[in-house]
Design a protein around this motif. Structure first.
Motif, PDB file in Angstrom:
ATOM      1  N   GLU A  30       7.036  41.944  29.998  1.00  0.00           N
ATOM      2  CA  GLU A  30       8.349  41.480  29.552  1.00  0.00           C
ATOM      3  C   GLU A  30       8.452  41.586  28.032  1.00  0.00           C
TER       4      GLU A  30
ATOM      5  N   LYS B  58      18.452  44.601  35.092  1.00  0.00           N
ATOM      6  CA  LYS B  58      17.058  44.956  34.873  1.00  0.00           C
ATOM      7  C   LYS B  58      16.790  46.393  35.293  1.00  0.00           C
TER       8      LYS B  58
ATOM      9  N   ASN C  48      19.336  39.465  30.122  1.00  0.00           N
ATOM     10  CA  ASN C  48      19.809  40.106  31.351  1.00  0.00           C
ATOM     11  C   ASN C  48      20.875  39.261  32.045  1.00  0.00           C
TER      12      ASN C  48
END
Length: 256
Positions: A153, A223, A208
């Motif tokens: 991430e 995503k 997101n």
């Protein structure tokens, strides 16, 4: 070119610890961490901290960048905590070597810095780092950063990363240091209209969830667009997308 004025770098812009823990749930093996710093005492302190966690283990230490690249490959490191300033091969050069090696494509580099200057931060991101952390960060922040990076991430909040890049590029730091205009045009041409739209919103600092709200789609769909944009643009992670968006001129920093 006038050099940027050193400014304090936020070290609390990380994803909350619970989210980081969730990101690494389901791993079958501990996160393999490589410590790279020319100060042996600091490496020892980091080793004690990291090895105290059941979901991570230190697999090696290096005092310079060249040795770091060797160990990253030999020890199959997941995350490298990399000092920027070291004698010999520094952290920026080592990060570039790791990023350029296909065998090390899964390795995530977190840059550690004492002198938090925007120029070094942006150079780190350009070199392929997943983010940065001040050496004065709290222990939980450091562990949090390792887990986030290992999960693939974005280490830093998009807003924090965007702000630093915008500040540096506004001072002229982007001229002539990234890929050429033609190469950027070719890369961006490969994006669909929606992927380009998502890229602009990522560079604008939106998560997101926020992008999904703006475009009336699910965070999972966002995503997917982000991942496809990364693949087409050759970006290792979200931070690299922000760099591309600014260096290509797709997004320009606003004068505040």
């Amino acid at each position: 070119m006038t050099q940027p004025t050193p400014t304090p770098m936020p070290t609390a812009a990380l994803t909350p610890a619970p989210a980081a823990a969730q990101a690494t749930e389901g791993r079958e093996s501990p996160i393999r961490v490589l410590l790279v710093d020319d100060q042996a005492l600091l490496r020892s302190a980091f080793r004690v901290l990291v090895d105290s966690e059941p979901d991570m283990v230190v697999v090696g230490e290096a005092a310079d960048g060249a040795r770091a690249v060797e160990l990253a490959r030999a020890e199959r490191a997941d995350v490298v905590l990399m000092d920027i300033r070291m004698p010999g091969t520094d952290g920026l050069a080592a990060t570039r070597m790791i990023s350029a090696d296909p065998e090390l494509s899964a390795v995530r580099v977190v840059m550690l810095t004492t002198f938090e200057v925007d120029e070094y931060v942006v150079q780190s991101l350009r070199a392929g780092a997943s983010g940065f952390l001040g050496k004065g960060a709290e222990p939980e922040e450091l562990l949090n950063a390792i887990r986030i990076a290992a999960a693939g991430e974005a280490l830093l909040s998009p807003a924090a990363t965007k702000g630093l890049i915008a500040t540096f590029l506004a001072q002229g730091g982007g001229a002539g240091e990234g890929p050429g205009t033609t190469e950027y045009a070719e890369r961006l041409a490969a994006l669909t209209g929606r992927e380009r739209e998502v890229l602009v919103l990522v560079a604008g600092g939106l998560s997101n969830d926020r992008i999904g709200e703006r475009l009336a789609v699910s965070p999972l769909t966002v995503k997917t667009h982000v991942n496809r944009a990364m693949a087409k643009l050759g970006a290792r992670d979200r931070a690299q997308l922000v760099v591309v968006a600014y260096e290509s001129g797709l997004v320009r920093p606003r004068a505040d």
